[in-house]
Scaffold this active site. Structure first.
Site, PDB file in Angstrom:
ATOM      1  N   ARG A 175       8.066   5.209   1.504  1.00 17.35           N
ATOM      2  CA  ARG A 175       6.841   5.262   0.683  1.00 17.35           C
ATOM      3  C   ARG A 175       6.240   6.664   0.710  1.00 17.35           C
ATOM      4  NH1 ARG A 175       2.111   1.041   1.995  1.00 17.35           N
ATOM      5  NH2 ARG A 175       1.874   2.368   3.816  1.00 17.35           N
TER       6      ARG A 175
ATOM      7  N   TYR B 255      -0.899   9.971   2.794  1.00 15.57           N
ATOM      8  CA  TYR B 255      -0.868   9.626   4.217  1.00 15.57           C
ATOM      9  C   TYR B 255      -0.086   8.351   4.438  1.00 15.57           C
ATOM     10  CZ  TYR B 255      -4.378   5.971   3.464  1.00 15.57           C
ATOM     11  OH  TYR B 255      -5.022   4.838   3.044  1.00 15.57           O
TER      12      TYR B 255
ATOM     13  N   LYS C 196      -0.568   6.320  -2.193  1.00 18.38           N
ATOM     14  CA  LYS C 196      -1.341   6.252  -0.944  1.00 18.38           C
ATOM     15  C   LYS C 196      -1.911   7.639  -0.673  1.00 18.38           C
ATOM     16  CE  LYS C 196      -1.033   4.222   3.678  1.00 18.38           C
ATOM     17  NZ  LYS C 196      -2.150   3.302   3.532  1.00 18.38           N
TER      18      LYS C 196
HETATM   19  N1  PMP Z   1      -3.854  -1.617   0.123  1.00 16.53           N
HETATM   20  C1  PMP Z   1      -4.612  -0.595   0.561  1.00 16.53           C
HETATM   21  C2  PMP Z   1      -5.621   0.005  -0.363  1.00 16.53           C
HETATM   22  C3  PMP Z   1      -4.464  -0.099   1.869  1.00 16.53           C
HETATM   23  O1  PMP Z   1      -5.203   0.934   2.309  1.00 16.53           O
HETATM   24  C4  PMP Z   1      -3.524  -0.718   2.736  1.00 16.53           C
HETATM   25  C5  PMP Z   1      -3.391  -0.263   4.151  1.00 16.53           C
HETATM   26  N2  PMP Z   1      -2.608   0.899   4.240  1.00 16.53           N
HETATM   27  C6  PMP Z   1      -2.761  -1.777   2.227  1.00 16.53           C
HETATM   28  C7  PMP Z   1      -2.944  -2.201   0.920  1.00 16.53           C
HETATM   29  C8  PMP Z   1      -1.711  -2.447   3.091  1.00 16.53           C
HETATM   30  O2  PMP Z   1      -0.624  -1.574   3.274  1.00 16.53           O
HETATM   31  P1  PMP Z   1       0.296  -1.616   4.588  1.00 16.53           P
HETATM   32  O3  PMP Z   1       0.887  -2.969   4.667  1.00 16.53           O
HETATM   33  O4  PMP Z   1       1.315  -0.565   4.334  1.00 16.53           O
HETATM   34  O5  PMP Z   1      -0.602  -1.289   5.744  1.00 16.53           O
END
Ligand code: PMP
Length: 301
Positions: A58, A39, A156
């Protein structure tokens, strides 16, 4: 049925726009059976997507890692952009949070990754919930916990039970986020990330985060913060950060799509920082927050 009424905003399921309450997938969808999917969550400001290309890169990397093919009609970035914009345009609010999920698709239950499946693609966009002013002003409380998740934190994926359990540790203590530490071959415990955020410390004026590895997600804000630090003349470095470093930090910050950058002012009940700024958001946070707001205005598409 959910006991909580679902909003009847329009979402996109496999290319069809329909109310959220009517969007249904098969019980044999591998997302439902195995959590076999990935996701993205992308902020939308004034109807425009922030760091869309980085999120899409990503998403493509994660599909590759899991050997999920590009869904039909979504082979190019522009196809994704058109679909995303259609969902965004169907919402009443201008600041939104776009969620995109791709699962491997529907097949009889079998651990083997079936080939030739059509992936399931789901997109919804909800009103963006800004961080409350009170939290921006005073910072948030966090708790520390052992990182017991698997070693594919870089993917992710929708299998988020480890992260859900980690977040609940904070919720149960009235805190905003759980900061995770993992033992490593060279001792530790080392900082990995938050249950749904990246974690940063400020040490001697520099912004420091852990190196990217299989233990944590490379948030889209990692490269963004590097750029913002460069613009602001703030030193930036990714290097192993011990739990002791975190607890002795001058400032402690979270970053994520939803929280942007957010100061942490208490960790396990102890005030963060030193001197007059103890327990208060610090100057590096303030500069990065302003730079972030500027980037949102300049870079959203
Ligand atoms: N680590 C985890 C485990 C997350 O779920 C997120 C949020 N998506 C992040 C880091 C930060 O990622 P981003 O800057 O892409 O939101």
């Amino acid at each position: 049925m959910s006991p909580v009424p679902l909003p009847d905003t329009l979402c996109d399921l496999n290319g069809e726009l329909l109310p959220l309450s009517q969007a249904k997938v098969s019980v044999l969808d591998r997302g439902f059976i195995f959590g076999d999917g990935i996701y993205e969550a992308i902020p939308v400001y004034g109807g425009r997507l922030f760091r869309f290309d980085e999120h899409m890169a990503r998403l493509a990397r994660n599909l590759d890692k899991l050997r999920i093919p590009a869904p039909t009609g979504l082979g190019h970035r522009d196809d994704w952009l058109a679909r995303a914009r259609r969902v965004i345009a169907a919402q009443p609010s201008s600041d939104q949070f776009l969620y995109i999920q791709v699962t491997r698709g529907v097949a009889m239950r079998d651990h083997v990754m079936p080939v030739g499946l059509e992936p399931t693609v789901f997109m919804m966009s909800n009103p963006y919930k800004p961080v409350p002013a009170e939290q921006r002003h005073h910072g948030v409380a966090c708790v520390g916990a052992r990182d017991v998740r698997w070693e594919h934190g870089d993917i992710k994926c929708t299998s988020l039970l480890g992260n859900v359990m980690a977040r609940q540790i904070a919720v149960d203590q009235g805190a905003a986020e759980t900061i995770l530490f993992r033992e490593g071959p060279q001792g530790g415990p080392w900082l990995t990330e938050g249950s749904s955020s990246n974690v940063w410390i400020v040490h001697e004026g520099a912004l420091l985060g852990p190196p990217m590895s299989e233990h944590l997600l490379e948030g889209i804000r990692v490269a963004l913060l590097r750029e913002l630090c460069e613009e602001e003349g703030i030193a930036f470095n990714l290097r192993p950060i011990s739990e002791a470093d975190v607890r002795a930090a001058d400032e402690l910050l979270l970053s994520s799509a939803g929280r942007e950058v957010l100061p942490v002012t208490r960790l396990d009940g102890d005030p963060v920082g030193h001197g007059a700024l103890r327990g208060k958001p610090g100057p590096v946070y303030a500069r990065l927050y302003e730079a972030y707001q500027r980037a949102k205005r300049e870079q959203s598409i």
